[in-house]
Motif scaffolding. Structure first.
Motif, PDB file in Angstrom:
ATOM      1  N   ALA A  10       0.839  -1.205   0.000  1.00  0.00           N
ATOM      2  CA  ALA A  10       0.000   0.000   0.000  1.00  0.00           C
ATOM      3  C   ALA A  10       0.869   1.248   0.000  1.00  0.00           C
ATOM      4  N   GLY A  11       0.255   2.365  -0.309  1.00  0.00           N
ATOM      5  CA  GLY A  11       0.962   3.642  -0.283  1.00  0.00           C
ATOM      6  C   GLY A  11       1.327   4.033   1.146  1.00  0.00           C
ATOM      7  N   GLN A  12       2.181   5.033   1.264  1.00  0.00           N
ATOM      8  CA  GLN A  12       2.689   5.442   2.570  1.00  0.00           C
ATOM      9  C   GLN A  12       1.572   5.872   3.518  1.00  0.00           C
ATOM     10  N   LEU A  13       0.632   6.678   3.036  1.00  0.00           N
ATOM     11  CA  LEU A  13      -0.473   7.148   3.880  1.00  0.00           C
ATOM     12  C   LEU A  13      -1.365   5.977   4.299  1.00  0.00           C
ATOM     13  N   ASP A  14      -1.651   5.077   3.364  1.00  0.00           N
ATOM     14  CA  ASP A  14      -2.468   3.909   3.678  1.00  0.00           C
ATOM     15  C   ASP A  14      -1.776   3.019   4.710  1.00  0.00           C
ATOM     16  N   ARG A  15      -0.475   2.821   4.568  1.00  0.00           N
ATOM     17  CA  ARG A  15       0.260   1.999   5.537  1.00  0.00           C
ATOM     18  C   ARG A  15       0.234   2.626   6.924  1.00  0.00           C
ATOM     19  N   LEU A  16       0.364   3.946   6.974  1.00  0.00           N
ATOM     20  CA  LEU A  16       0.314   4.639   8.261  1.00  0.00           C
ATOM     21  C   LEU A  16      -1.047   4.441   8.920  1.00  0.00           C
ATOM     22  N   ALA A  17      -2.118   4.626   8.150  1.00  0.00           N
ATOM     23  CA  ALA A  17      -3.471   4.421   8.696  1.00  0.00           C
ATOM     24  C   ALA A  17      -3.662   2.960   9.111  1.00  0.00           C
ATOM     25  N   TRP A  18      -3.185   2.051   8.282  1.00  0.00           N
ATOM     26  CA  TRP A  18      -3.311   0.621   8.551  1.00  0.00           C
ATOM     27  C   TRP A  18      -2.621   0.270   9.862  1.00  0.00           C
ATOM     28  N   LYS A  19      -1.387   0.728  10.025  1.00  0.00           N
ATOM     29  CA  LYS A  19      -0.637   0.424  11.250  1.00  0.00           C
ATOM     30  C   LYS A  19      -1.309   1.043  12.468  1.00  0.00           C
ATOM     31  N   SER A  20      -1.855   2.241  12.318  1.00  0.00           N
ATOM     32  CA  SER A  20      -2.522   2.897  13.445  1.00  0.00           C
ATOM     33  C   SER A  20      -3.756   2.130  13.874  1.00  0.00           C
ATOM     34  N   LEU A  21      -4.552   1.718  12.901  1.00  0.00           N
ATOM     35  CA  LEU A  21      -5.766   0.974  13.225  1.00  0.00           C
ATOM     36  C   LEU A  21      -5.448  -0.420  13.751  1.00  0.00           C
ATOM     37  N   LEU A  22      -4.473  -1.077  13.149  1.00  0.00           N
ATOM     38  CA  LEU A  22      -4.139  -2.417  13.599  1.00  0.00           C
ATOM     39  C   LEU A  22      -3.557  -2.414  14.997  1.00  0.00           C
ATOM     40  N   HIS A  23      -2.877  -1.354  15.348  1.00  0.00           N
ATOM     41  CA  HIS A  23      -2.347  -1.256  16.698  1.00  0.00           C
ATOM     42  C   HIS A  23      -3.488  -1.336  17.715  1.00  0.00           C
ATOM     43  N   LEU A  24      -4.621  -0.736  17.378  1.00  0.00           N
ATOM     44  CA  LEU A  24      -5.772  -0.783  18.273  1.00  0.00           C
ATOM     45  C   LEU A  24      -6.336  -2.193  18.398  1.00  0.00           C
ATOM     46  N   THR A  25      -6.233  -2.994  17.346  1.00  0.00           N
ATOM     47  CA  THR A  25      -6.797  -4.351  17.418  1.00  0.00           C
ATOM     48  C   THR A  25      -5.994  -5.255  18.338  1.00  0.00           C
ATOM     49  N   ARG A  26      -4.731  -4.935  18.586  1.00  0.00           N
ATOM     50  CA  ARG A  26      -3.904  -5.774  19.458  1.00  0.00           C
ATOM     51  C   ARG A  26      -4.440  -5.831  20.886  1.00  0.00           C
ATOM     52  N   VAL A  27      -5.155  -4.807  21.311  1.00  0.00           N
ATOM     53  CA  VAL A  27      -5.675  -4.775  22.678  1.00  0.00           C
ATOM     54  C   VAL A  27      -7.097  -5.314  22.763  1.00  0.00           C
ATOM     55  N   HIS A  28      -7.709  -5.608  21.642  1.00  0.00           N
ATOM     56  CA  HIS A  28      -9.073  -6.144  21.625  1.00  0.00           C
ATOM     57  C   HIS A  28      -9.052  -7.596  22.095  1.00  0.00           C
ATOM     58  N   PRO A  29      -9.977  -7.976  22.979  1.00  0.00           N
ATOM     59  CA  PRO A  29      -9.961  -9.347  23.507  1.00  0.00           C
ATOM     60  C   PRO A  29     -10.163 -10.432  22.455  1.00  0.00           C
ATOM     61  N   GLY A  30     -10.797 -10.114  21.352  1.00  0.00           N
ATOM     62  CA  GLY A  30     -11.016 -11.114  20.304  1.00  0.00           C
ATOM     63  C   GLY A  30      -9.891 -11.184  19.297  1.00  0.00           C
ATOM     64  N   SER A  31      -8.890 -10.334  19.463  1.00  0.00           N
ATOM     65  CA  SER A  31      -7.773 -10.275  18.532  1.00  0.00           C
ATOM     66  C   SER A  31      -6.870 -11.498  18.692  1.00  0.00           C
ATOM     67  N   THR A  32      -6.171 -11.825  17.631  1.00  0.00           N
ATOM     68  CA  THR A  32      -5.246 -12.951  17.662  1.00  0.00           C
ATOM     69  C   THR A  32      -3.974 -12.560  16.915  1.00  0.00           C
ATOM     70  N   ASN A  33      -3.105 -13.505  16.660  1.00  0.00           N
ATOM     71  CA  ASN A  33      -1.861 -13.223  15.952  1.00  0.00           C
ATOM     72  C   ASN A  33      -1.728 -14.194  14.778  1.00  0.00           C
ATOM     73  N   PRO A  34      -0.805 -13.931  13.851  1.00  0.00           N
ATOM     74  CA  PRO A  34      -0.688 -14.788  12.667  1.00  0.00           C
ATOM     75  C   PRO A  34      -0.429 -16.259  12.998  1.00  0.00           C
ATOM     76  N   ARG A  35       0.391 -16.550  13.979  1.00  0.00           N
ATOM     77  CA  ARG A  35       0.690 -17.949  14.316  1.00  0.00           C
ATOM     78  C   ARG A  35      -0.566 -18.677  14.811  1.00  0.00           C
ATOM     79  N   ALA A  36      -1.302 -18.053  15.731  1.00  0.00           N
ATOM     80  CA  ALA A  36      -2.519 -18.682  16.258  1.00  0.00           C
ATOM     81  C   ALA A  36      -3.568 -18.829  15.160  1.00  0.00           C
ATOM     82  N   SER A  37      -3.706 -17.811  14.318  1.00  0.00           N
ATOM     83  CA  SER A  37      -4.682 -17.891  13.226  1.00  0.00           C
ATOM     84  C   SER A  37      -4.291 -18.957  12.213  1.00  0.00           C
ATOM     85  N   GLY A  38      -2.997 -19.066  11.922  1.00  0.00           N
ATOM     86  CA  GLY A  38      -2.526 -20.099  11.008  1.00  0.00           C
ATOM     87  C   GLY A  38      -2.805 -21.494  11.539  1.00  0.00           C
TER      88      GLY A  38
END
Length: 95
Positions: A10-38
Protein backbone atom coordinates in the motif's frame (compact mmCIF):
# COMPACT_ATOMS: atom_id res chain seq x y z
CA UNK A 1 -4.46 -8.87 11.42
CA UNK A 2 -1.31 -7.35 12.84
CA UNK A 3 1.92 -8.98 11.73
CA UNK A 4 0.75 -10.37 8.39
CA UNK A 5 2.22 -7.72 6.08
CA UNK A 6 -1.15 -7.38 4.37
CA UNK A 7 -0.62 -3.68 3.60
CA UNK A 8 3.06 -3.95 2.59
CA UNK A 9 2.29 -2.88 -1.01
CA UNK A 10 0.00 0.00 0.00
CA UNK A 11 0.96 3.64 -0.28
CA UNK A 12 2.69 5.44 2.57
CA UNK A 13 -0.47 7.15 3.88
CA UNK A 14 -2.47 3.91 3.68
CA UNK A 15 0.26 2.00 5.54
CA UNK A 16 0.31 4.64 8.26
CA UNK A 17 -3.47 4.42 8.70
CA UNK A 18 -3.31 0.62 8.55
CA UNK A 19 -0.64 0.42 11.25
CA UNK A 20 -2.52 2.90 13.45
CA UNK A 21 -5.77 0.97 13.22
CA UNK A 22 -4.14 -2.42 13.60
CA UNK A 23 -2.35 -1.26 16.70
CA UNK A 24 -5.77 -0.78 18.27
CA UNK A 25 -6.80 -4.35 17.42
CA UNK A 26 -3.90 -5.77 19.46
CA UNK A 27 -5.68 -4.77 22.68
CA UNK A 28 -9.07 -6.14 21.62
CA UNK A 29 -9.96 -9.35 23.51
CA UNK A 30 -11.02 -11.11 20.30
CA UNK A 31 -7.77 -10.28 18.53
CA UNK A 32 -5.25 -12.95 17.66
CA UNK A 33 -1.86 -13.22 15.95
CA UNK A 34 -0.69 -14.79 12.67
CA UNK A 35 0.69 -17.95 14.32
CA UNK A 36 -2.52 -18.68 16.26
CA UNK A 37 -4.68 -17.89 13.23
CA UNK A 38 -2.53 -20.10 11.01
CA UNK A 39 -2.91 -22.98 13.46
CA UNK A 40 -6.69 -22.55 13.54
CA UNK A 41 -6.82 -22.40 9.73
CA UNK A 42 -4.77 -25.60 9.44
CA UNK A 43 -7.00 -27.32 11.99
CA UNK A 44 -10.11 -26.26 10.06
CA UNK A 45 -8.60 -27.56 6.81
CA UNK A 46 -8.06 -31.03 8.28
CA UNK A 47 -11.40 -31.10 10.11
CA UNK A 48 -10.35 -30.39 13.69
CA UNK A 49 -12.62 -29.36 15.28
CA UNK A 50 -15.44 -30.99 13.38
CA UNK A 51 -18.00 -28.35 12.47
CA UNK A 52 -21.53 -29.29 11.44
CA UNK A 53 -22.54 -28.61 7.87
CA UNK A 54 -23.76 -25.05 7.45
CA UNK A 55 -21.61 -23.63 10.22
CA UNK A 56 -18.55 -21.43 10.33
CA UNK A 57 -15.58 -21.49 12.66
CA UNK A 58 -15.04 -18.46 14.87
CA UNK A 59 -11.69 -18.71 16.64
CA UNK A 60 -11.94 -22.49 16.46
CA UNK A 61 -15.53 -22.74 17.69
CA UNK A 62 -18.35 -23.79 15.36
CA UNK A 63 -21.03 -21.08 15.02
CA UNK A 64 -24.20 -21.16 12.98
CA UNK A 65 -24.10 -19.22 9.75
CA UNK A 66 -26.33 -16.17 9.32
CA UNK A 67 -30.03 -16.82 8.61
CA UNK A 68 -29.62 -15.19 5.19
CA UNK A 69 -27.18 -17.91 4.17
CA UNK A 70 -29.97 -20.50 4.38
CA UNK A 71 -32.32 -18.66 1.97
CA UNK A 72 -32.88 -20.94 -1.08
CA UNK A 73 -33.93 -18.01 -3.29
CA UNK A 74 -30.67 -16.15 -2.56
CA UNK A 75 -28.71 -19.36 -3.19
CA UNK A 76 -30.36 -19.76 -6.60
CA UNK A 77 -29.75 -16.09 -7.43
CA UNK A 78 -26.08 -16.40 -6.50
CA UNK A 79 -25.65 -19.59 -8.53
CA UNK A 80 -27.28 -18.03 -11.59
CA UNK A 81 -25.11 -14.93 -11.32
CA UNK A 82 -21.97 -17.06 -11.05
CA UNK A 83 -23.00 -19.02 -14.14
CA UNK A 84 -23.62 -15.77 -16.01
CA UNK A 85 -20.21 -14.38 -15.03
CA UNK A 86 -18.39 -17.58 -15.96
CA UNK A 87 -20.20 -17.79 -19.31
CA UNK A 88 -19.31 -14.13 -19.98
CA UNK A 89 -15.64 -15.03 -19.53
CA UNK A 90 -16.06 -17.88 -22.04
CA UNK A 91 -15.18 -20.61 -19.55
CA UNK A 92 -18.17 -22.71 -20.54
CA UNK A 93 -21.40 -22.19 -22.46
CA UNK A 94 -24.44 -21.11 -20.46
CA UNK A 95 -26.97 -23.86 -19.74
Amino acid sequence: MPGTGLAREAGQLDRLAWKSLLHLTRVHPGSTNPRASGRKLAEAAVGVPVAPSGSNLDRGRPVRSSPTSYDPARETELWQELERLIAAKGAYPSA
